[in-house]
Design a protein around this motif. Structure first.
Motif, PDB file in Angstrom:
ATOM      1  N   ILE A  42       0.843  -1.186   0.000  1.00  0.00           N
ATOM      2  CA  ILE A  42       0.000   0.000   0.000  1.00  0.00           C
ATOM      3  C   ILE A  42       0.881   1.239   0.000  1.00  0.00           C
ATOM      4  CG2 ILE A  42      -0.136   0.194   2.522  1.00  0.00           C
ATOM      5  CD1 ILE A  42      -3.081   0.981   2.188  1.00  0.00           C
ATOM      6  N   GLU A  43       0.339   2.354  -0.510  1.00  0.00           N
ATOM      7  CA  GLU A  43       1.068   3.610  -0.517  1.00  0.00           C
ATOM      8  C   GLU A  43       0.555   4.509   0.603  1.00  0.00           C
ATOM      9  OE1 GLU A  43       0.763   5.226  -4.434  1.00  0.00           O
ATOM     10  OE2 GLU A  43       2.450   4.024  -5.166  1.00  0.00           O
ATOM     11  N   GLY A  44       1.430   5.425   1.043  1.00  0.00           N
ATOM     12  CA  GLY A  44       1.102   6.301   2.149  1.00  0.00           C
ATOM     13  C   GLY A  44      -0.194   7.076   1.991  1.00  0.00           C
ATOM     14  N   PRO A  45      -0.409   7.754   0.846  1.00  0.00           N
ATOM     15  CA  PRO A  45      -1.657   8.515   0.681  1.00  0.00           C
ATOM     16  C   PRO A  45      -2.908   7.641   0.838  1.00  0.00           C
ATOM     17  CG  PRO A  45      -0.067   9.158  -0.984  1.00  0.00           C
ATOM     18  CD  PRO A  45       0.529   7.980  -0.264  1.00  0.00           C
ATOM     19  N   GLU A  46      -2.858   6.443   0.315  1.00  0.00           N
ATOM     20  CA  GLU A  46      -3.997   5.534   0.459  1.00  0.00           C
ATOM     21  C   GLU A  46      -4.169   5.095   1.917  1.00  0.00           C
ATOM     22  OE1 GLU A  46      -5.535   1.185  -1.246  1.00  0.00           O
ATOM     23  OE2 GLU A  46      -3.644   2.073  -1.960  1.00  0.00           O
ATOM     24  N   PHE A  47      -3.044   4.881   2.607  1.00  0.00           N
ATOM     25  CA  PHE A  47      -3.081   4.473   4.010  1.00  0.00           C
ATOM     26  C   PHE A  47      -3.704   5.563   4.876  1.00  0.00           C
ATOM     27  CE2 PHE A  47      -1.029   4.318   8.209  1.00  0.00           C
ATOM     28  CZ  PHE A  47      -1.306   3.016   8.587  1.00  0.00           C
ATOM     29  N   GLU A  49      -5.938   7.707   4.087  1.00  0.00           N
ATOM     30  CA  GLU A  49      -7.366   7.903   3.823  1.00  0.00           C
ATOM     31  C   GLU A  49      -8.254   6.905   4.566  1.00  0.00           C
ATOM     32  OE1 GLU A  49      -7.796   7.660  -0.350  1.00  0.00           O
ATOM     33  OE2 GLU A  49      -6.807   9.590  -0.775  1.00  0.00           O
ATOM     34  N   LYS A  50      -7.656   5.842   5.086  1.00  0.00           N
ATOM     35  CA  LYS A  50      -8.448   4.800   5.754  1.00  0.00           C
ATOM     36  C   LYS A  50      -8.916   5.288   7.127  1.00  0.00           C
ATOM     37  CE  LYS A  50      -7.543   1.975   2.374  1.00  0.00           C
ATOM     38  NZ  LYS A  50      -8.589   1.581   1.400  1.00  0.00           N
ATOM     39  N   ASN A  51     -10.138   4.875   7.472  1.00  0.00           N
ATOM     40  CA  ASN A  51     -10.625   5.175   8.812  1.00  0.00           C
ATOM     41  C   ASN A  51     -10.122   4.130   9.804  1.00  0.00           C
ATOM     42  OD1 ASN A  51     -12.341   2.873   8.620  1.00  0.00           O
ATOM     43  ND2 ASN A  51     -13.909   4.131   7.597  1.00  0.00           N
ATOM     44  N   GLN A  52     -10.484   4.304  11.062  1.00  0.00           N
ATOM     45  CA  GLN A  52      -9.966   3.430  12.123  1.00  0.00           C
ATOM     46  C   GLN A  52     -10.339   1.972  11.891  1.00  0.00           C
ATOM     47  OE1 GLN A  52      -7.973   4.476  14.365  1.00  0.00           O
ATOM     48  NE2 GLN A  52      -7.860   2.834  15.865  1.00  0.00           N
ATOM     49  N   GLU A  53     -11.576   1.735  11.504  1.00  0.00           N
ATOM     50  CA  GLU A  53     -12.039   0.351  11.310  1.00  0.00           C
ATOM     51  C   GLU A  53     -11.328  -0.305  10.133  1.00  0.00           C
ATOM     52  OE1 GLU A  53     -16.241  -2.034  10.460  1.00  0.00           O
ATOM     53  OE2 GLU A  53     -16.263   0.079  11.058  1.00  0.00           O
ATOM     54  N   GLU A  54     -11.131   0.453   9.069  1.00  0.00           N
ATOM     55  CA  GLU A  54     -10.432  -0.087   7.901  1.00  0.00           C
ATOM     56  C   GLU A  54      -8.966  -0.365   8.208  1.00  0.00           C
ATOM     57  OE1 GLU A  54     -12.888   1.952   4.202  1.00  0.00           O
ATOM     58  OE2 GLU A  54     -11.325   3.098   5.228  1.00  0.00           O
ATOM     59  N   LEU A  55      -8.354   0.511   9.017  1.00  0.00           N
ATOM     60  CA  LEU A  55      -6.955   0.297   9.386  1.00  0.00           C
ATOM     61  C   LEU A  55      -6.776  -0.994  10.173  1.00  0.00           C
ATOM     62  CD1 LEU A  55      -5.691   3.852  10.440  1.00  0.00           C
ATOM     63  CD2 LEU A  55      -5.048   2.535   8.416  1.00  0.00           C
ATOM     64  N   LEU A  56      -7.699  -1.275  11.080  1.00  0.00           N
ATOM     65  CA  LEU A  56      -7.587  -2.481  11.898  1.00  0.00           C
ATOM     66  C   LEU A  56      -7.660  -3.746  11.057  1.00  0.00           C
ATOM     67  CD1 LEU A  56      -9.743  -1.516  15.026  1.00  0.00           C
ATOM     68  CD2 LEU A  56      -7.261  -1.431  14.736  1.00  0.00           C
ATOM     69  N   SER A  57      -8.369  -3.701   9.950  1.00  0.00           N
ATOM     70  CA  SER A  57      -8.453  -4.873   9.073  1.00  0.00           C
ATOM     71  C   SER A  57      -7.287  -4.956   8.101  1.00  0.00           C
ATOM     72  CB  SER A  57      -9.773  -4.857   8.291  1.00  0.00           C
ATOM     73  OG  SER A  57      -9.839  -3.710   7.460  1.00  0.00           O
ATOM     74  N   LEU A  58      -6.689  -3.789   7.778  1.00  0.00           N
ATOM     75  CA  LEU A  58      -5.602  -3.763   6.799  1.00  0.00           C
ATOM     76  C   LEU A  58      -4.226  -4.019   7.415  1.00  0.00           C
ATOM     77  CD1 LEU A  58      -6.483  -0.737   4.473  1.00  0.00           C
ATOM     78  CD2 LEU A  58      -6.507  -3.157   3.876  1.00  0.00           C
TER      79      LEU A  58
END
Length: 305
Positions: A42-47, A49-58
């Motif tokens: 994944i790239e930084g800009p895309e990272f 943009e993720k919310n908290q819930e999406e980050l926990l899954s990614l």
């Protein structure tokens, strides 16, 4: 590349956080075996943009993150440590790496190319800027950790037994520990058909010999601590404490010396050590009782903790 490939084999999961062109870092990380088919790049800009819930899954899937900012690195390291309870080590050489180096459990800065800010934020400074040094440090650190585990297990076993014997003897008789042990072995003289003026000395020698061989076999049972931990995590079926035992010359020498000196003490140093020579049957019985500690220890090690 060979050094990088050693990290997954040693249980070290590596994440790459760099400011590089996508085509370049995808090719390099795949060739090094860092980016796998199950992993995520994944790239930084895309990272960001993720919310908290999406980050926990990614985050558990992320193996490579390119074009990452200092905040991206800090966020990823913080989540790995706090949310996922991982032990995180971070390497860096620039000022931008300082937040992640400080947040990590172990921050490793480059001694030659690293900035002063990065060095001050790190826990370890790699003087030669060689990545293979990290592998060496991991090997030595893990070896020391495993050896400490073995030592603690062995010493705890000995000390707990000694504590129980002393405490029991103080509560029951208020006298020397050996007296309490003799009470427990009150029928030992009839079992071994001991009689005569030296019967007490022989019985004490039997107790002493049994205790020593319990510790000898306990030394063997204290091997392969890393395999025990891995078994508890992966539910392996077998733990072979004898695996590679002959390759450890120091261990074999210490174990052999213990047995040899025990024979000398029992058979030839009677007056000095207050012991008496034993018969072959008595030797067999005391050694066998000491050996019984191994299957008991093996069963205890399989209890999940």
């Amino acid at each position: 590349m060979g050094v990088v490939l050693e990290l997954p084999e040693g249980g070290v999961l590596e994440h790459i956080l760099k400011v590089l062109r996508k085509s370049f870092w995808l090719t390099v990380t795949r060739e090094c075996g860092i980016l796998t088919d199950d992993g995520l790049a994944i790239e930084g800009p895309e990272f960001r943009e993720k919310n908290q819930e999406e980050l926990l899954s990614l985050i558990p899937k992320i193996q490579v993150m390119a074009r990452s900012s200092p905040l991206d690195k800090h966020t990823l390291v913080k989540h790995l440590r706090t949310t996922f309870d991982e032990v995180v080590a971070v390497t860096g050489d620039g000022t931008n790496d300082a937040p992640a180096l400080h947040e990590a459990d172990i921050g490793l800065a480059m001694g030659i190319a690293g900035t002063e800010v990065a060095k001050e934020s790190a826990d370890v400074i790699i003087l030669d800027d060689n990545f293979s040094t990290i592998v060496t440090v991991a090997k030595w650190g893990r070896s020391v950790y495993i050896n400490i585990q073995k030592f603690v297990q062995f010493q705890l076993t000995v000390n707990i037994v000694a504590l129980i014997v002393n405490f029991s003897s103080a509560c029951l008789t208020g006298s020397a520990p050996l007296t309490a042990v003799q009470l427990l072995w009150a029928k030992g003289e009839s079992i071994f058909r001991l009689d005569g003026p030296d019967s007490n000395v022989i019985l004490n020698t039997l107790i002493f010999n049994t205790f020593v061989f319990c510790q000898v076999f306990n030394e063997i049972s204290s091997r392969e601590m890393e395999e025990i931990v891995r078994w508890r995590k992966e539910m392996m079926k077998e733990i072979d404490v004898f695996k590679g035992i002959l390759d450890n010359y120091v261990f074999v020498a210490v174990l052999s010396s213990t047995v040899v000196f025990q024979i000398i003490i029992v058979e030839f140093l009677g007056k000095f050590a207050s012991t008496s020579p034993l018969t072959l049957v008595q030797w067999f019985v005391t050694v066998f009782i000491g050996f019984l500690g191994m299957p008991i220890a093996a069963g205890l090690k399989k209890i999940p903790v």
